[in-house]
Design a protein around this motif. Sequence first.
Motif, mmCIF file in Angstrom:
data_model
loop_
_atom_site.group_PDB
_atom_site.id
_atom_site.type_symbol
_atom_site.label_atom_id
_atom_site.label_comp_id
_atom_site.label_asym_id
_atom_site.label_seq_id
_atom_site.Cartn_x
_atom_site.Cartn_y
_atom_site.Cartn_z
ATOM 1 N N SER A 110 87.271 11.577 -8.477
ATOM 2 C CA SER A 110 87.232 12.595 -7.317
ATOM 3 C C SER A 110 86.821 12.228 -6.089
ATOM 4 O O SER A 110 85.695 11.112 -6.169
ATOM 5 C CB SER A 110 86.813 13.783 -7.767
ATOM 6 O OG SER A 110 86.717 14.932 -6.806
ATOM 7 N N VAL A 111 87.199 12.615 -4.833
ATOM 8 C CA VAL A 111 86.938 12.126 -3.617
ATOM 9 C C VAL A 111 85.303 12.688 -3.466
ATOM 10 O O VAL A 111 84.718 12.128 -2.770
ATOM 11 C CB VAL A 111 87.495 12.632 -2.309
ATOM 12 C CG1 VAL A 111 88.909 11.821 -2.438
ATOM 13 C CG2 VAL A 111 87.874 14.076 -2.372
ATOM 14 N N THR A 112 85.091 13.639 -4.095
ATOM 15 C CA THR A 112 83.634 14.189 -4.021
ATOM 16 C C THR A 112 82.680 13.762 -5.028
ATOM 17 O O THR A 112 81.620 14.269 -5.247
ATOM 18 C CB THR A 112 83.782 15.779 -4.299
ATOM 19 O OG1 THR A 112 84.170 16.106 -5.491
ATOM 20 C CG2 THR A 112 84.304 16.268 -3.052
ATOM 21 N N VAL A 136 83.188 2.968 1.777
ATOM 22 C CA VAL A 136 83.220 3.976 2.892
ATOM 23 C C VAL A 136 82.590 5.339 2.270
ATOM 24 O O VAL A 136 83.318 5.744 1.381
ATOM 25 C CB VAL A 136 84.284 3.923 3.775
ATOM 26 C CG1 VAL A 136 83.947 4.915 4.855
ATOM 27 C CG2 VAL A 136 84.496 2.702 4.550
ATOM 28 N N ILE A 137 81.600 5.848 2.591
ATOM 29 C CA ILE A 137 80.955 7.067 2.236
ATOM 30 C C ILE A 137 80.920 7.935 3.409
ATOM 31 O O ILE A 137 80.383 7.714 4.619
ATOM 32 C CB ILE A 137 79.757 6.968 1.802
ATOM 33 C CG1 ILE A 137 79.737 5.898 0.324
ATOM 34 C CG2 ILE A 137 79.132 8.333 1.328
ATOM 35 C CD1 ILE A 137 80.505 6.635 -0.903
ATOM 36 N N THR A 138 81.527 9.068 3.537
ATOM 37 C CA THR A 138 81.292 10.143 4.302
ATOM 38 C C THR A 138 80.510 11.403 3.913
ATOM 39 O O THR A 138 80.796 11.738 2.743
ATOM 40 C CB THR A 138 82.740 10.466 4.895
ATOM 41 O OG1 THR A 138 83.679 9.735 5.164
ATOM 42 C CG2 THR A 138 82.470 11.748 5.938
ATOM 43 N N GLU A 220 81.928 12.447 0.504
ATOM 44 C CA GLU A 220 83.446 12.162 0.214
ATOM 45 C C GLU A 220 83.566 10.721 0.209
ATOM 46 O O GLU A 220 82.881 9.786 1.111
ATOM 47 C CB GLU A 220 84.035 12.712 1.629
ATOM 48 C CG GLU A 220 85.548 12.357 1.287
ATOM 49 C CD GLU A 220 86.376 12.738 2.806
ATOM 50 O OE1 GLU A 220 87.502 12.360 2.955
ATOM 51 O OE2 GLU A 220 86.034 13.657 3.458
ATOM 52 N N SER A 221 84.087 9.937 -0.899
ATOM 53 C CA SER A 221 84.117 8.718 -1.198
ATOM 54 C C SER A 221 85.363 7.980 -0.904
ATOM 55 O O SER A 221 86.489 8.725 -1.349
ATOM 56 C CB SER A 221 83.632 8.324 -2.574
ATOM 57 O OG SER A 221 83.844 7.015 -3.031
ATOM 58 N N SER A 222 85.636 7.041 -0.397
ATOM 59 C CA SER A 222 86.773 6.092 -0.250
ATOM 60 C C SER A 222 87.083 5.304 -1.667
ATOM 61 O O SER A 222 86.025 5.316 -2.455
ATOM 62 C CB SER A 222 86.659 5.121 0.888
ATOM 63 O OG SER A 222 85.809 3.982 0.593
#
Length: 227
Positions: A110-112, A136-138, A220-222
């Motif tokens: 999951s992106v989260t 990449v981490i947002t 949010e994870s790439s």
Amino acid sequence: MDIHAAIQALVASNSALQMESYQNTEVTLIDHSAEIFKTLTYLSSLLSSMKSPLGTRDNPARICKDLLSCEYKLSDGKYWIDPNLGCSSDAFEVFCNFSAGGQTCLSPVSVTKLAFGVGKVQMNFLHLLSAEATHVITVHCLSTQSAGPGWPVSFKGWNGQIFEENALLEPKVLSDDCKIQDGSWHKAQFLFHTQNPNQLPVIEVQSPPHLGTQRKLHIESSSVCFL
């Protein structure tokens, strides 16, 4: 019975037994030859599939670069890999970015969530087969009041090492609006690129304890990509 007739009958019987034994031996040799041929055919097919994998579930590659080096040209997309080349039942699906040189990219579950659905053994083999890794981490942040200077977080890598500001392991800051203190949601984006692949993926984002409830965060994870 005439002695000569008896001898002739005995010779004839012995000849018949020898012929039967020879025929049985011949049949046995044919059966063995067939089994050997089947085994050699299987081994030849196995070696061929290892040399030129298809990237399918039944015939996975070790990593995407193995597919890039095949004779046939493949398009970017999803393929199956098995880094430890064990039983194909533990193979898993990845995105192969051939346009970037054959990157093997794992999507998070999951992106989260900083989880990738890959076991430690397979991930460790993927690290060994790779020369570099990118992630990449947002970080989305909401500040209710001024929390002081500096990043709101630090990052824990796969091997337990910590990435943080002003440290040896410091990610590249692509953007950082989390410094804005206006009570609204903002975001900061961090690029992790390392020549030590076992540092990635990032598995945990840590918020400094002194922030308390002053700052709310979610991540949010790439995909994490290996080359």
